[in-house]
Design a protein around this motif. Structure first.
Motif, PDB file in Angstrom:
ATOM      1  N   THR A 130       0.844  -1.199   0.000  1.00  0.00           N
ATOM      2  CA  THR A 130       0.000   0.000   0.000  1.00  0.00           C
ATOM      3  C   THR A 130       0.876   1.243   0.000  1.00  0.00           C
ATOM      4  O   THR A 130       1.463   1.585   1.026  1.00  0.00           O
ATOM      5  CB  THR A 130      -0.884   0.035   1.276  1.00  0.00           C
ATOM      6  N   PRO A 131       0.997   1.921  -1.134  1.00  0.00           N
ATOM      7  CA  PRO A 131       1.734   3.190  -1.120  1.00  0.00           C
ATOM      8  C   PRO A 131       1.058   4.142  -0.145  1.00  0.00           C
ATOM      9  O   PRO A 131      -0.174   4.203  -0.095  1.00  0.00           O
ATOM     10  CB  PRO A 131       1.615   3.695  -2.560  1.00  0.00           C
ATOM     11  N   LEU A 132       1.838   4.852   0.642  1.00  0.00           N
ATOM     12  CA  LEU A 132       1.276   5.707   1.688  1.00  0.00           C
ATOM     13  C   LEU A 132       1.879   7.096   1.619  1.00  0.00           C
ATOM     14  O   LEU A 132       3.017   7.267   1.190  1.00  0.00           O
ATOM     15  CB  LEU A 132       1.571   5.113   3.070  1.00  0.00           C
ATOM     16  N   VAL A 133       1.092   8.058   2.052  1.00  0.00           N
ATOM     17  CA  VAL A 133       1.604   9.415   2.242  1.00  0.00           C
ATOM     18  C   VAL A 133       1.286   9.827   3.674  1.00  0.00           C
ATOM     19  O   VAL A 133       0.129   9.725   4.101  1.00  0.00           O
ATOM     20  CB  VAL A 133       0.967  10.408   1.253  1.00  0.00           C
ATOM     21  N   PHE A 134       2.295  10.257   4.385  1.00  0.00           N
ATOM     22  CA  PHE A 134       2.117  10.675   5.774  1.00  0.00           C
ATOM     23  C   PHE A 134       2.226  12.191   5.870  1.00  0.00           C
ATOM     24  O   PHE A 134       3.131  12.795   5.299  1.00  0.00           O
ATOM     25  CB  PHE A 134       3.207  10.077   6.666  1.00  0.00           C
ATOM     26  N   PHE A 142       2.789   7.620  15.478  1.00  0.00           N
ATOM     27  CA  PHE A 142       3.483   6.329  15.555  1.00  0.00           C
ATOM     28  C   PHE A 142       4.335   6.273  16.831  1.00  0.00           C
ATOM     29  O   PHE A 142       4.751   7.314  17.348  1.00  0.00           O
ATOM     30  CB  PHE A 142       4.382   6.146  14.327  1.00  0.00           C
ATOM     31  N   GLU A 192       3.877  -0.540   7.903  1.00  0.00           N
ATOM     32  CA  GLU A 192       2.537  -0.015   7.615  1.00  0.00           C
ATOM     33  C   GLU A 192       2.222  -0.135   6.120  1.00  0.00           C
ATOM     34  O   GLU A 192       1.094  -0.447   5.742  1.00  0.00           O
ATOM     35  CB  GLU A 192       2.506   1.460   8.045  1.00  0.00           C
TER      36      GLU A 192
END
Lengths: 423, 423
Positions: A130-134, A142, A192
């Motif tokens: 799952t590509p994620l952007v934080f 976290f 994640e």
């Protein structure tokens, strides 16, 4: 080894001696002081007869004006432009192990950029489920960790490769700082996103225009790499990557990507500019040795040193310096005051931490004659810091990076200190 | 105790949820991002298309302007004049364990004075074989030590003795800082002067006009008391006693005499103003309990707290705070999120150091309902931080000093946090 009893004896002699010598030092019996009254003791000073600054005077303080020489130094001729350049920590004037953010060296590839926490985004993509952007706020949710680590430019000491060149450990070994970082572990963010089995490397890059991207094996990323937002208790300063930088303990500073923008997961290294044309070691046979990430054990005497000469004459002398290893803890630092003929162990200040600066001290009586002083670090792997010749025997003379050789200082009889090279 | 797997599950839910909710958070699959493009990712920003600050821009840096709220706070009504007053460390916004000098709380009795190293003198007199006066340079010739220690004002939390009063842990518990000090041990200077057998106490006083002098038993002076000149690696700031202050690990801040002028050795305590009319504890029977030097174990949750409310809604939440004990190391910190009915251990960041701040973290999933959160410190002597009522049962309600009781915060459903008192 330091003879502690001899040091004590000599110190009492110097305390008595200084009164007679009429130097700035005042010590001895009451009778001795009465003979030469010191107005700083006998007269009430301004600071004792009036009030000082109020507690609402400075909400965030700076060093006192008398210390305004303890600042980062910049060497103009070293690089073409100060936008893509480096400055140097004033290690000759610091003590302990923590480097204050305000004077910790900087290395930029296109200048220190300014962004808000609100603008900040960190993307994880590539071979992930799952590509994620934080956002910055996401990261703050976290689990946090705290660690102290040194950050050293691979080129630290590079100008000295061919011979003694710069005067002062600030310039020969000052591309280093040591801070207490708080952030989240990169492995938690990668977990994640879900790293796919083909993912073997990561590639980290910053938000600035330089495209200073670096690859590292997934094993390191899943070990002790931190996505940090605090240093020495407070937010990262702008020049250290506000709001988010990578902390890569033991690895060369170039990999500690500032204003961290993206972590890509790939099956192989990207082989970017900064890891091919730069930050590789040119060997005698003309080949480039690459992936030389880990900074080998190293040390330097910070005082006395060319910028910190001995002004007090003979007698008790404190030799102090810093030691570090990218492979773990420093276990011992040896000192030589005779150009490497004999060595004696220094005292380490506190419990050495892995991949962090360790302060050492060596207390001696200086008889006032010239000496060549050197320090030699040993780490928990048993590695011993080499001489410059030992290093050249393996790596040749074309190198710029990874000069971790022993630094000798020539102490003259008048207390001045010079950068020298010995066999 | 924190259920780590449950936290992970909930975090994935929050990462998915935030896209749908259209909040500032952006996460999810590439497809999800494509549906609501984030210009901070899709558009080239100014900071990525131009260069930033050069390395010669700021020789000594300050925090970025976006962090200019992270400063010492001053409460005007608390004291008659800011010359003899206190300001507060912004502990609600800091992380890790080190307090930057620039925002570490100050307490002055007659303002922060300014003196040069050249003007500096330290006298040791009284019951000694040889009265001595040291210049700053003399001190630099004694064997140096490095230690990290917290400095807490005895009045920290004092305004809360009678009931919850101030909003924000900066003001309720922010009279504390924690720095890495380097200096020489007082015992080495006393040995140089030769303490006579009748000498049982020392009296330390500063160069400023306040005559803030404090007595302490010779045993403490010969144990871990430091005459310090560096903090967090660099010279002491003016407001922290430049060039020399006393560091008295575990003891109340008032005894950490700044701009240290004199150490007198005596057969008895001096019983000065600051140890009779001040810095004693008024007991229920009207008597003053004195010599309450050691700061008992204490802790506080720094975030969430009134100045650091929860802005991200339900889901993963990081609770963080600080714990310390003047008696040694912190061994455990417990967290309650139900007003003290149940407790679970927090994670301690790193290896706790004796008489120094220890950072703790507690990772949880917040369901969005109100909670009363509290932390409770336990130190290596087995001492457990008491509730306010437990403390009052022993010490009454007339006190100002040494309030080390548990601090509850009331977290509202909207994330705002309030200072409350519970039984």
């Amino acid at each position: 080894m330091t003879d502690e009893s001899k040091v004590g004896e000599s110190r009492r002699a110097f305390l008595r001696g200084t009164v007679a010598a009429g130097a700035g030092l005042v010590a001895g019996t009451t009778a001795a002081r009465a003979a030469t009254p010191d107005p700083l003791i006998t007269e009430i000073q301004d600071y004792a007869s009036s009030t000082g600054d109020a507690v609402d005077a400075v909400p965030y303080g700076m060093p006192i004006k008398y210390e305004n020489h303890v600042v980062r130094g910049y060497v103009e001729w070293l690089t073409e432009s100060p936008i893509s350049s480096i400055n140097f920590t004033p290690i000759h004037a610091l003590e302990g192990t923590i480097t204050p953010q305000g004077c910790a060296f900087e290395r930029h590839h296109s200048g220190a950029i300014e962004m808000t926490k609100g603008e900040y985004r960190l993307m994880i993509n590539g071979l992930v489920d799952t590509p994620l952007v934080f956002t910055f706020e996401d990261l703050m949710r976290f689990p946090r960790r705290t660690m102290t680590a040194f950050c050293e430019c691979a080129a630290n000491g590079g100008m000295e490769w061919g011979g003694a060149q710069l005067e002062g450990c600030q310039y020969t070994q000052g591309m280093i700082h040591n801070m207490e970082y708080t952030g989240v572990m990169l492995k938690d963010l990668l977990a994640e996103a879900g790293v796919q089995p083909e993912g073997k490397w990561i590639y980290a890059e910053g938000h600035d225009a330089s495209s200073n991207g670096r690859s590292m094996p997934l094993e390191k990323a899943m070990d002790d790499v931190m996505v940090a937002f605090f240093a020495n208790g407070e937010a990262l300063r702008k020049e250290h990557g506000y709001p988010v930088r990578l902390v890569v303990p033991g690895f060369e500073g170039n990999m500690w990507v500032k204003w961290l923008r993206r972590i890509g997961v790939y099956h192989a290294a990207v082989e970017s500019r900064e890891e091919t044309s730069k930050y590789t070691d040119l060997m005698p046979d003309g080949k480039a040795r690459k992936w030389t990430w880990v900074m080998d054990a190293k040390s330097v005497i910070t005082s006395p040193s060319p910028q910190a000469p001995i002004r007090h004459g003979s007698g008790p002398l404190v030799i102090t310096g810093l030691a570090w290893s990218g492979h773990g803890k420093i276990t011992r630092v040896d000192i030589s005051v005779d150009g490497g003929k004999t060595w004696a162990p220094a005292r380490l200040a506190g419990e050495p931490q892995s991949k962090a600066l360790t302060r050492f001290h060596y207390d001696m009586n200086w008889d006032g004659s010239e000496m060549i002083i050197m320090s030699r670090a040993i780490d928990e792997t048993g590695y011993v810091q080499p001489t410059k010749d030992q290093l050249r025997a393996i790596r040749g003379t074309n190198n710029v990076y990874h000069n971790n050789s022993i630094q000798p200082w020539w102490v003259h009889a008048n207390g001045e200190v010079e950068n020298v090279e010995i066999a």
